[in-house]
Design a protein around this motif. Structure first.
Motif, PDB file in Angstrom:
ATOM      1  N   THR A   1     -14.213 -17.537  16.710  1.00 49.56           N
ATOM      2  CA  THR A   1     -14.921 -18.550  16.685  1.00 49.56           C
ATOM      3  C   THR A   1     -13.507 -19.251  16.083  1.00 49.56           C
ATOM      4  O   THR A   1     -14.060 -21.029  15.258  1.00 49.56           O
ATOM      5  N   THR A   2     -12.129 -19.091  16.718  1.00 53.60           N
ATOM      6  CA  THR A   2     -11.453 -19.829  15.740  1.00 53.60           C
ATOM      7  C   THR A   2     -10.485 -20.964  16.921  1.00 53.60           C
ATOM      8  O   THR A   2     -11.065 -20.714  18.289  1.00 53.60           O
ATOM      9  N   VAL A   3     -10.095 -21.970  16.557  1.00 57.99           N
ATOM     10  CA  VAL A   3      -9.520 -23.193  17.721  1.00 57.99           C
ATOM     11  C   VAL A   3      -7.899 -22.815  17.307  1.00 57.99           C
ATOM     12  O   VAL A   3      -7.079 -23.061  16.053  1.00 57.99           O
ATOM     13  N   ARG A   4      -7.004 -22.325  18.230  1.00 57.16           N
ATOM     14  CA  ARG A   4      -5.431 -22.412  18.104  1.00 57.16           C
ATOM     15  C   ARG A   4      -4.691 -23.768  18.377  1.00 57.16           C
ATOM     16  O   ARG A   4      -4.985 -23.255  19.663  1.00 57.16           O
ATOM     17  N   LEU A   5      -3.604 -23.777  18.125  1.00 60.30           N
ATOM     18  CA  LEU A   5      -2.921 -24.879  18.739  1.00 60.30           C
ATOM     19  C   LEU A   5      -1.236 -23.986  18.220  1.00 60.30           C
ATOM     20  O   LEU A   5      -1.069 -23.776  17.657  1.00 60.30           O
ATOM     21  N   TRP A   6      -1.214 -24.074  19.250  1.00 60.97           N
ATOM     22  CA  TRP A   6       0.605 -23.433  19.654  1.00 60.97           C
ATOM     23  C   TRP A   6       1.437 -24.472  19.981  1.00 60.97           C
ATOM     24  O   TRP A   6       1.366 -25.299  21.119  1.00 60.97           O
ATOM     25  N   ASP A   7       2.344 -24.068  20.394  1.00 62.86           N
ATOM     26  CA  ASP A   7       4.028 -24.945  20.438  1.00 62.86           C
ATOM     27  C   ASP A   7       4.051 -24.131  21.974  1.00 62.86           C
ATOM     28  O   ASP A   7       4.721 -22.904  21.941  1.00 62.86           O
ATOM     29  N   ALA A   8       4.006 -25.414  23.144  1.00 62.25           N
ATOM     30  CA  ALA A   8       4.599 -25.019  24.661  1.00 62.25           C
ATOM     31  C   ALA A   8       5.609 -24.229  24.624  1.00 62.25           C
ATOM     32  O   ALA A   8       6.142 -23.375  25.283  1.00 62.25           O
ATOM     33  N   GLY A   9       6.755 -24.412  23.951  1.00 62.21           N
ATOM     34  CA  GLY A   9       8.280 -24.397  24.438  1.00 62.21           C
ATOM     35  C   GLY A   9       8.077 -22.976  23.353  1.00 62.21           C
ATOM     36  O   GLY A   9       8.980 -21.914  23.944  1.00 62.21           O
ATOM     37  N   THR A  10       8.164 -22.953  22.053  1.00 61.99           N
ATOM     38  CA  THR A  10       8.069 -21.863  21.535  1.00 61.99           C
ATOM     39  C   THR A  10       7.365 -20.425  21.924  1.00 61.99           C
ATOM     40  O   THR A  10       7.436 -19.872  21.050  1.00 61.99           O
ATOM     41  N   GLY A  11       5.864 -21.187  22.019  1.00 64.38           N
ATOM     42  CA  GLY A  11       4.886 -19.647  21.428  1.00 64.38           C
ATOM     43  C   GLY A  11       4.634 -19.697  20.143  1.00 64.38           C
ATOM     44  O   GLY A  11       3.427 -19.021  19.971  1.00 64.38           O
ATOM     45  N   ASP A  12       4.819 -21.045  19.274  1.00 62.42           N
ATOM     46  CA  ASP A  12       4.210 -20.568  17.917  1.00 62.42           C
ATOM     47  C   ASP A  12       3.262 -20.824  17.681  1.00 62.42           C
ATOM     48  O   ASP A  12       3.074 -22.132  18.134  1.00 62.42           O
ATOM     49  N   GLU A  13       2.429 -20.625  16.897  1.00 64.72           N
ATOM     50  CA  GLU A  13       1.054 -20.645  16.971  1.00 64.72           C
ATOM     51  C   GLU A  13       1.256 -22.121  15.339  1.00 64.72           C
ATOM     52  O   GLU A  13       2.326 -21.832  14.354  1.00 64.72           O
ATOM     53  N   LEU A  14       1.083 -23.601  15.977  1.00 65.73           N
ATOM     54  CA  LEU A  14       1.083 -24.035  14.729  1.00 65.73           C
ATOM     55  C   LEU A  14      -0.195 -24.619  13.862  1.00 65.73           C
ATOM     56  O   LEU A  14       0.076 -24.979  12.667  1.00 65.73           O
ATOM     57  N   VAL A  15      -1.280 -24.447  14.354  1.00 67.74           N
ATOM     58  CA  VAL A  15      -2.426 -24.910  13.917  1.00 67.74           C
ATOM     59  C   VAL A  15      -3.430 -24.071  13.941  1.00 67.74           C
ATOM     60  O   VAL A  15      -3.458 -23.732  14.798  1.00 67.74           O
ATOM     61  N   LEU A  16      -4.321 -23.729  13.335  1.00 67.04           N
ATOM     62  CA  LEU A  16      -5.607 -22.180  12.975  1.00 67.04           C
ATOM     63  C   LEU A  16      -6.734 -23.533  12.454  1.00 67.04           C
ATOM     64  O   LEU A  16      -6.572 -24.060  11.461  1.00 67.04           O
ATOM     65  N   PHE A  17      -7.110 -24.100  13.739  1.00 68.76           N
ATOM     66  CA  PHE A  17      -8.767 -24.746  13.146  1.00 68.76           C
ATOM     67  C   PHE A  17      -9.832 -23.740  13.111  1.00 68.76           C
ATOM     68  O   PHE A  17     -10.173 -22.955  13.657  1.00 68.76           O
ATOM     69  N   THR A  18     -10.578 -24.234  11.738  1.00 71.89           N
ATOM     70  CA  THR A  18     -11.743 -22.914  11.257  1.00 71.89           C
ATOM     71  C   THR A  18     -12.772 -24.199  11.223  1.00 71.89           C
ATOM     72  O   THR A  18     -12.876 -25.415  10.468  1.00 71.89           O
ATOM     73  N   GLY A  19     -14.202 -24.111  12.115  1.00 69.15           N
ATOM     74  CA  GLY A  19     -15.648 -24.436  11.448  1.00 69.15           C
ATOM     75  C   GLY A  19     -16.708 -23.929  12.637  1.00 69.15           C
ATOM     76  O   GLY A  19     -17.613 -23.875  11.912  1.00 69.15           O
ATOM     77  N   HIS A  20     -15.882 -23.603  13.710  1.00 70.34           N
ATOM     78  CA  HIS A  20     -17.195 -23.192  14.401  1.00 70.34           C
ATOM     79  C   HIS A  20     -18.113 -22.015  13.477  1.00 70.34           C
ATOM     80  O   HIS A  20     -16.876 -21.502  12.937  1.00 70.34           O
ATOM     81  N   THR A  21     -19.074 -21.689  13.608  1.00 65.63           N
ATOM     82  CA  THR A  21     -20.162 -20.680  13.447  1.00 65.63           C
ATOM     83  C   THR A  21     -20.205 -19.397  14.636  1.00 65.63           C
ATOM     84  O   THR A  21     -20.567 -17.824  14.016  1.00 65.63           O
ATOM     85  N   GLU A  22     -19.915 -19.550  15.369  1.00 68.75           N
ATOM     86  CA  GLU A  22     -19.683 -18.478  15.979  1.00 68.75           C
ATOM     87  C   GLU A  22     -18.691 -18.824  17.418  1.00 68.75           C
ATOM     88  O   GLU A  22     -18.140 -20.088  17.684  1.00 68.75           O
ATOM     89  N   ALA A  23     -18.132 -17.564  19.148  1.00 72.88           N
ATOM     90  CA  ALA A  23     -17.775 -18.201  20.092  1.00 72.88           C
ATOM     91  C   ALA A  23     -17.030 -19.594  20.760  1.00 72.88           C
ATOM     92  O   ALA A  23     -18.461 -20.342  20.682  1.00 72.88           O
TER      93      ALA A  23
END
Length: 175
Positions: A11-33
């Motif tokens: 149910t989440t969306v994640r934003l990653w730094d393309a250069g380092t592979g680090d997770e930058l932001v976790l978006f939550t709000g959807h209640t299903e896939a």
């Protein structure tokens, strides 16, 4: 090219730094896939579609939800921004729907498929919408009138993806 966005069953969306592979932001709000995620053309927003029957627009800089788009009775399988970022398009049910980014309200429907719309794409000039469906057809629509311009048939299986070439002169479908 700075970011990668991922979404899925959790149910989440994640934003990653393309250069380092680090997770930058976790978006939550959807209640299903979450089935679909796309960047806005200016790189400021994400648009997502989910089994919870909604599409959601997210501000990348703040990580906050900017707008919820409701109207489908089934899962939202595909999402797209128009080039002006004035509207978004969603694919679900047996139709595609266009919503105003400002109000969140449905603006137009594109009906004609006999089964779920699995993919939506807007032409680079914003004049046309391409939809692809489980009914084994793809359809080209005039965005201003919601009238079908062309029917593409011949696939022997459901069509999972549709896209325009960068110059907008060619459509692509995949099944």
């Amino acid at each position: 090219g700075r970011y990668i966005a991922t979404a899925g069953e959790d149910t989440t969306v994640r934003l990653w730094d393309a250069g380092t592979g680090d997770e930058l932001v976790l978006f939550t709000g959807h209640t299903e896939a979450v089935n679909a995620v796309v960047f806005s053309q200016d790189g400021r927003y994400l648009l997502t579609g989910s089994d919870d029957t909604t599409a959601r627009m997210w501000n990348i800089a703040t990580g906050q939800e900017s707008r919820i788009f409701k109207g489908h009775a089934r899962e939202v399988l595909s999402v797209a921004f128009t080039p002006t970022l004035e509207y978004i398009v969603t694919g679900s049910d047996s139709n595609a729907r266009m919503f105003s980014v400002v109000t969140g309200l449905e603006f137009r429907q594109f009906t004609g498929h006999a089964d779920r719309v699995r993919s939506v794409a807007v032409s680079p000039d914003g004049r046309f919408l391409l939809t692809a469906s489980s009914d084994r057809t793809a359809r080209l629509w005039d965005i201003k009138t919601a009238q079908q311009v062309r029917l593409f048939s011949g696939h022997t299986d459901l069509i999972r993806s549709a896209a325009f070439s960068a110059d907008g002169t060619t459509v692509l479908t995949g099944s």
